[in-house]
Write an enzyme that holds these catalytic residues in place. Structure first.
Site, mmCIF file in Angstrom:
data_model
loop_
_atom_site.group_PDB
_atom_site.id
_atom_site.type_symbol
_atom_site.label_atom_id
_atom_site.label_comp_id
_atom_site.label_asym_id
_atom_site.label_seq_id
_atom_site.Cartn_x
_atom_site.Cartn_y
_atom_site.Cartn_z
ATOM 1 N N GLY A 72 38.252 37.782 41.372
ATOM 2 C CA GLY A 72 37.717 39.136 41.335
ATOM 3 C C GLY A 72 38.496 40.050 42.264
ATOM 4 N N SER A 73 37.805 40.977 42.895
ATOM 5 C CA SER A 73 38.485 42.013 43.675
ATOM 6 C C SER A 73 39.089 41.523 44.981
ATOM 7 C CB SER A 73 37.524 43.165 43.952
ATOM 8 O OG SER A 73 37.350 43.924 42.769
ATOM 9 N N THR A 74 38.854 40.268 45.357
ATOM 10 C CA THR A 74 39.553 39.758 46.539
ATOM 11 C C THR A 74 41.057 39.658 46.281
ATOM 12 O OG1 THR A 74 39.135 37.458 45.851
ATOM 13 C CG2 THR A 74 37.557 38.463 47.393
#
Length: 603
Positions: free
Chosen positions: A303-305
């Site tokens: 995801g956004s990591t």
């Protein structure tokens, strides 16, 4: 005359019998002599001609080589606390024929062993042709001595060693466990089995026909005890991570969770925790799912990591700086090739820093599509995605990253915000540790004083800019205010990814993650928290995982005596302070916001 003749006859017969007696005597003497010669010859044959053969035959029946057990090396944490030790135990074995000859004593033996008498008798009867049968392995010395004190013929004890783990489930996934023969089966016990096991000795003994040792003949090989191992793990930080992760799983009713803490300066693993866990002192009571080191073996879409890694490629390209160019995310939607890439809010115009602060999927996708595919792929690969970290941990997964030349446009866009690739928790932690250490990648290590190979992945300037950009993630109007640590600057990134299923992406199952660096001004620690499928209260990484990071890191910084760098403020001020967008373009966001995948399921 007649009477004289009558008397003379016997005398003649006596004279005739004399030679016959001597013959018989000679025959007897001859036979005895031949027998004696035969015995002498036989003795000569046995004692001289075939002495070696019969010696070997005798040795084969009564001379045995017995192992001399050795203690397995102790495993310590970095501060000298024992994590795995070997304790002496005794295994009880029997000579079945001898025990069965004293059948009336089997009930007493069974009581001492804690087994059923009928089953014990049946076991001995089925093995009545053997000389050696284990009755019970690895008994406590006191309990085993009570069995031996019964004095039952044919019952003997054998000294062995058994592994004991003082920390129990706290370090179970890192250490692994050994089998009944004290050989490593999982974890570091398996990875360093040769080092820890040592080399058992051997001695020759003479046993009688009942299997009893009556004499030690010689030592064939001296025993060499196993060597000790000092890990990079800090049991105190491990304890903090275990407790906070457990509390979060209970609070949010999640299925599982993992946390990894690395020393940013050298890549040493200070803590690695997975839940659910198991007790390595009672492995048979656990299930395979409990024994899996999820941080090393389980794959997830980050995801956004992943956005700081995308931004590393963007800054390295020269096309972007932390504040330029302006990226249009107006409306919170970007319809790209028939798919809706969207944000949870309308963020309008954002700087590259604002894309990180607000975790804008639209902004990340637009940046990805503006970059050279080879550069973006090489950057992702350079940070270790798609490759093993080469930590040496058994069963470590490599993750999945498709070769860049095979990326379709839509695939490239969603790779910008963390879908379409699979990583492990350790890979993600190592990528952030690379940013923290000025772009220098270390090989993650479980052994203290790591001096493994390093590689410069991005320039120190880009790495420093990325850390400053990620500081805004814990600031006002960001996704992770709950990752803040009093008196320390914190840089990090949230990630809330929908979980893939057979039909695309689930609408109700998520992976909540937070990856962070502390202190941001002089990085010392990196932590990644991933919680799988939280069901209650929240599912956002900023709400579920960020608080775990903050509590664990606050304790770790105190334990390691890391000086504060931000006394009285939440994070260091400067040109990147604030919402990360254009001045006045975005009002503060009251609730944490995060990420969502494209509509219509998997690309």
């Amino acid at each position: 005359m007649g009477w004289r003749n009558h008397i003379a006859a016997p005398q003649g017969r006596r004279h005739a019998a004399g030679p016959s007696a001597r013959k018989r005597m000679l025959i007897v003497v001859g036979l005895l002599s031949l027998s004696g010669l035969g015995l002498v010859a036989r003795a000569f044959d046995l004692q001289v001609v075939r002495k070696a053969f019969y010696q070997r035959q005798g040795d084969a029946r009564f001379l045995r080589e017995m192992p001399i057990p050795v203690s397995r090396g102790t495993i310590f944490d970095r501060n000298g606390a024992p994590l795995a030790v070997s304790t002496p135990v005794t295994s009880i074995w029997a000579n079945p024929p001898e025990v069965l000859a004293n059948e009336e004593r089997i009930p007493a033996l069974a009581r001492a062993l804690g087994v059923d008498a009928a089953e014990l008798k049946n076991k001995l009867a089925q093995r009545s042709e053997r000389e050696f049968v284990y009755l019970r392995r690895q008994m406590a010395p006191e309990a085993a001595q009570a069995v031996l004190d019964l004095g039952i013929p044919g019952i003997n004890g054998q000294r062995e060693f058994k592994r004991y783990y003082p920390s129990g489930e706290l370090t179970a996934h890192v250490l692994g466990f050994t089998n009944i023969d004290d050989h490593g089966q999982e974890g570091l016990e398996l990875a360093y089995d040769d080092w820890l096991s040592g080399k058992p000795g051997a001695k020759r003994v003479i046993r009688d026909r009942m299997g009893h040792v009556v004499e030690d003949v010689e030592q064939v090989r001296a025993p060499k005890p196993g060597q000790s191992l000092t890990l990079s793990i800090d049991r105190r930080i491990q304890f903090l991570a275990f407790n906070e992760l457990k509390n979060a799983l209970e609070k949010f009713e999640a299925d599982s969770g993992s946390m990894v803490v690395l020393d940013a300066r050298n890549g040493e693993v200070l803590a690695m925790v997975n839940l659910p866990s198991y007790n390595p002192n009672a492995v048979n009571d656990s299930k395979p799912g409990q024994r899996r080191n999820r941080a090393m073996t389980d794959l997830l879409e980050p995801g956004s990591t992943i956005k700081p890694i995308l931004m590393a490629a963007a800054l390295s390209s020269g096309q972007y700086t932390p504040t330029t160019p302006i990226i249009d995310t107006t409306g919170g939607h970007w319809y790209f090739q028939g798919h809706d890439i969207h944000d949870t809010h309308n963020y309008g115009l954002l700087t590259p820093t604002g894309v990180i602060t607000k975790s804008s999927n639209v902004g990340a996708a637009r940046i990805a599509m503006s970059l050279d595919t080879t550069l973006m792929y090489d950057t992702y690969r350079g940070f270790g995605f798609g490759n093993s970290t080469e930590s040496g941990f058994p069963g470590e997964a490599s993750g999945l990253l498709r070769i860049g030349r095979d990326w379709r446009p839509l695939e490239k866009a969603i790779l910008g915000y963390g879908y379409g690739l699979n990583v492990t928790v350790l890979q993600l932690a190592n990528a952030y540790a690379t940013i923290a250490d000025g772009g220098l990648m270390h090989t993650p290590a479980f052994i203290k004083d790591n001096d493994g190979p390093t590689k410069q992945i991005i320039s120190p300037k880009v790495a420093h800019e990325l850390v400053r950009m990620m500081e805004t993630v814990t600031g006002p109007g960001s996704t992770a205010p709950q990752a803040r640590i009093p008196n320390y600057s914190v840089a990090g990134k949230t990630g809330t990814a929908h979980k893939a299923n057979a039909g695309g992406y689930s609408k109700s199952n998520y992976t909540a993650a937070f990856a962070g660096i502390v202190p941001a001004s002089n990085p010392r620690l990196v932590g990644v928290v991933v919680i799988d499928n939280p069901q209650k209260r929240s599912y956002y990484g900023g709400m579920v995982s960020a608080p775990v990071f903050a509590k664990v890191m606050e304790g770790a910084l105190r334990l390691l005596d890391v000086p504060p760098d931000n006394v009285g403020r939440w994070y260091v001020g400067g040109p990147l302070q604030g919402t990360g967008g254009l001045a006045g373009s975005n009002p503060p966001v009251d609730a944490p916001i995060d990420d969502a995948p494209i509509d219509e399921g998997a690309p």
